[in-house]
Design a protein around this motif. Structure first.
Motif, PDB file in Angstrom:
ATOM      1  N   ARG A 174      31.442  -8.724   3.292  1.00  0.00           N
ATOM      2  CA  ARG A 174      30.487  -7.654   3.559  1.00  0.00           C
ATOM      3  C   ARG A 174      30.232  -7.531   5.051  1.00  0.00           C
ATOM      4  O   ARG A 174      30.275  -8.512   5.776  1.00  0.00           O
ATOM      5  CB  ARG A 174      29.165  -7.919   2.827  1.00  0.00           C
ATOM      6  CG  ARG A 174      29.314  -7.893   1.303  1.00  0.00           C
ATOM      7  CD  ARG A 174      28.053  -8.362   0.606  1.00  0.00           C
ATOM      8  NE  ARG A 174      28.189  -8.251  -0.839  1.00  0.00           N
ATOM      9  CZ  ARG A 174      27.757  -7.213  -1.547  1.00  0.00           C
ATOM     10  NH1 ARG A 174      27.168  -6.198  -0.932  1.00  0.00           N
ATOM     11  NH2 ARG A 174      27.925  -7.179  -2.857  1.00  0.00           N
ATOM     12  N   GLY A 175      29.934  -6.327   5.469  1.00  0.00           N
ATOM     13  CA  GLY A 175      29.711  -6.071   6.888  1.00  0.00           C
ATOM     14  C   GLY A 175      28.371  -6.558   7.386  1.00  0.00           C
ATOM     15  O   GLY A 175      28.182  -6.751   8.588  1.00  0.00           O
ATOM     16  N   ALA A 178      32.789  -8.731  14.230  1.00  0.00           N
ATOM     17  CA  ALA A 178      32.729  -9.286  12.876  1.00  0.00           C
ATOM     18  C   ALA A 178      31.788 -10.485  12.833  1.00  0.00           C
ATOM     19  O   ALA A 178      30.783 -10.470  12.131  1.00  0.00           O
ATOM     20  CB  ALA A 178      34.123  -9.690  12.408  1.00  0.00           C
ATOM     21  N   CYS A 179      32.105 -11.518  13.616  1.00  0.00           N
ATOM     22  CA  CYS A 179      31.318 -12.756  13.576  1.00  0.00           C
ATOM     23  C   CYS A 179      30.265 -12.844  14.682  1.00  0.00           C
ATOM     24  O   CYS A 179      29.444 -13.756  14.676  1.00  0.00           O
ATOM     25  CB  CYS A 179      32.242 -13.962  13.643  1.00  0.00           C
ATOM     26  SG  CYS A 179      33.126 -14.139  15.221  1.00  0.00           S
ATOM     27  N   LEU A 193      36.185  -2.375   6.716  1.00  0.00           N
ATOM     28  CA  LEU A 193      34.797  -2.407   7.194  1.00  0.00           C
ATOM     29  C   LEU A 193      34.603  -1.592   8.470  1.00  0.00           C
ATOM     30  O   LEU A 193      33.478  -1.416   8.931  1.00  0.00           O
ATOM     31  CB  LEU A 193      34.356  -3.854   7.417  1.00  0.00           C
ATOM     32  CG  LEU A 193      34.246  -4.712   6.149  1.00  0.00           C
ATOM     33  CD1 LEU A 193      33.774  -6.121   6.483  1.00  0.00           C
ATOM     34  CD2 LEU A 193      33.299  -4.064   5.134  1.00  0.00           C
ATOM     35  N   PHE A 194      35.694  -1.086   9.036  1.00  0.00           N
ATOM     36  CA  PHE A 194      35.647  -0.169  10.177  1.00  0.00           C
ATOM     37  C   PHE A 194      36.570   1.011   9.863  1.00  0.00           C
ATOM     38  O   PHE A 194      37.628   1.166  10.465  1.00  0.00           O
ATOM     39  CB  PHE A 194      36.095  -0.862  11.466  1.00  0.00           C
ATOM     40  CG  PHE A 194      35.150  -1.922  11.959  1.00  0.00           C
ATOM     41  CD1 PHE A 194      34.022  -1.590  12.688  1.00  0.00           C
ATOM     42  CD2 PHE A 194      35.384  -3.261  11.675  1.00  0.00           C
ATOM     43  CE1 PHE A 194      33.152  -2.565  13.147  1.00  0.00           C
ATOM     44  CE2 PHE A 194      34.527  -4.253  12.129  1.00  0.00           C
ATOM     45  CZ  PHE A 194      33.398  -3.901  12.862  1.00  0.00           C
ATOM     46  N   HIS A 235      27.362 -16.599   6.063  1.00  0.00           N
ATOM     47  CA  HIS A 235      27.943 -15.960   7.235  1.00  0.00           C
ATOM     48  C   HIS A 235      29.311 -16.590   7.519  1.00  0.00           C
ATOM     49  O   HIS A 235      29.454 -17.818   7.450  1.00  0.00           O
ATOM     50  CB  HIS A 235      27.064 -16.177   8.477  1.00  0.00           C
ATOM     51  CG  HIS A 235      25.771 -15.421   8.445  1.00  0.00           C
ATOM     52  ND1 HIS A 235      24.558 -16.058   8.500  1.00  0.00           N
ATOM     53  CD2 HIS A 235      25.505 -14.094   8.374  1.00  0.00           C
ATOM     54  CE1 HIS A 235      23.584 -15.157   8.465  1.00  0.00           C
ATOM     55  NE2 HIS A 235      24.137 -13.960   8.396  1.00  0.00           N
ATOM     56  N   VAL A 236      30.260 -15.771   7.846  1.00  0.00           N
ATOM     57  CA  VAL A 236      31.559 -16.295   8.279  1.00  0.00           C
ATOM     58  C   VAL A 236      31.365 -17.206   9.491  1.00  0.00           C
ATOM     59  O   VAL A 236      31.960 -18.283   9.583  1.00  0.00           O
ATOM     60  CB  VAL A 236      32.516 -15.129   8.623  1.00  0.00           C
ATOM     61  CG1 VAL A 236      33.770 -15.651   9.323  1.00  0.00           C
ATOM     62  CG2 VAL A 236      32.886 -14.364   7.361  1.00  0.00           C
ATOM     63  N   ALA A 237      30.511 -16.791  10.405  1.00  0.00           N
ATOM     64  CA  ALA A 237      30.273 -17.574  11.619  1.00  0.00           C
ATOM     65  C   ALA A 237      29.656 -18.930  11.307  1.00  0.00           C
ATOM     66  O   ALA A 237      29.940 -19.920  11.984  1.00  0.00           O
ATOM     67  CB  ALA A 237      29.372 -16.799  12.577  1.00  0.00           C
TER      68      ALA A 237
END
Length: 237
Positions: A125-126, A85-86, A63-64, A154-156
């Protein structure tokens, strides 16, 4: 490679032993939480994620694609930093791309690109292309989306759900409370916000929630390490 016992510069006074835990721990390296395997000093109540204790000196991430991240014991400078990321604060160990100024929590860097348990497939996904099933927002941060495009998290958001519950127990009872993961995670039914359009009617409602729970279980497993067996009993709460 994993070793049964290591020495680490962040805790030079004692050796750290590889242990498995059924309770959440806070990593004393990156300051994020985890479950399962860790390098631990029982005498000092000190834990490190395995990937924090034995990190890769440098990594890349899909993703980067133009970045090379270096492992650091703390972010450079004195300004507050957040994970790209988060989007949450960085308080300890970190991966840093000096050329582009990006930062990643080690645990975010370790998240798999695809989660698949045979019934549900989720892709990392980004950014969000649909509303999160928990917070109902589309703010820009890493997320997982199902192949059917109905389930987005969201991961967060997954991490916050766990952290809030863990903090209540940690602050109220102490880190060594010994309570298992099943009692530390709130009922998942209350965390999901599935729209009527997503649910459909009749039997589709039940199936929709079942699939959403499977998706969330996969995410929790990824965020915590892989406590799949422990989480299985939580989904039906």
């Amino acid at each position: 490679m994993r070793y049964n016992e290591i020495t680490h510069c962040s805790h030079p006074q004692h050796k750290l032993k590889l242990k498995d835990s059924e309770i959440l721990f806070k990593c004393d390296g990156c300051k994020e939480f985890g479950n399962g395997s860790s390098y631990r000093c029982d005498f000092c109540n000190f834990d490190l994620h395995v990937h924090c204790a034995i990190p890769s000196p440098s990594i890349s991430h899909p993703l980067f694609p133009k970045c090379s991240f270096q492992f650091l014991s703390r972010p450079p400078g004195d300004k507050p930093r957040y994970c790209d990321a988060c989007k949450k604060d960085i308080n300890g160990f970190v991966y840093h791309c000096k050329c582009r100024g990006f930062y990643l929590h080690p645990c975010c860097a370790e998240l798999p690109s695809v989660l698949n348990d045979g019934e549900v497939e989720l892709s990392l996904r980004g950014k969000m292309s649909a509303r999160c099933n928990k917070c109902r927002r589309e703010w820009r941060s890493w997320s997982y989306r199902s192949a059917c495009k109905k389930y987005n998290f969201h991961v967060a958001c997954v991490r916050e759900m766990l952290v809030e519950n863990w903090h209540e127990l940690y602050l109220g009872r102490g880190k060594g409370s010994g309570r298992k993961l099943e009692t530390r995670i709130p009922g998942l039914k209350n965390t999901l916000q599935i729209t009527p359009h997503q649910m459909g009617k009749g039997k589709k409602v039940k199936k929709c929630f079942e699939m959403a729970f499977l998706a969330l279980r996969l995410l929790i497993s990824a965020v915590l390490g892989d406590p799949t067996v422990l989480i299985a009993g939580v989904i039906g709460n």
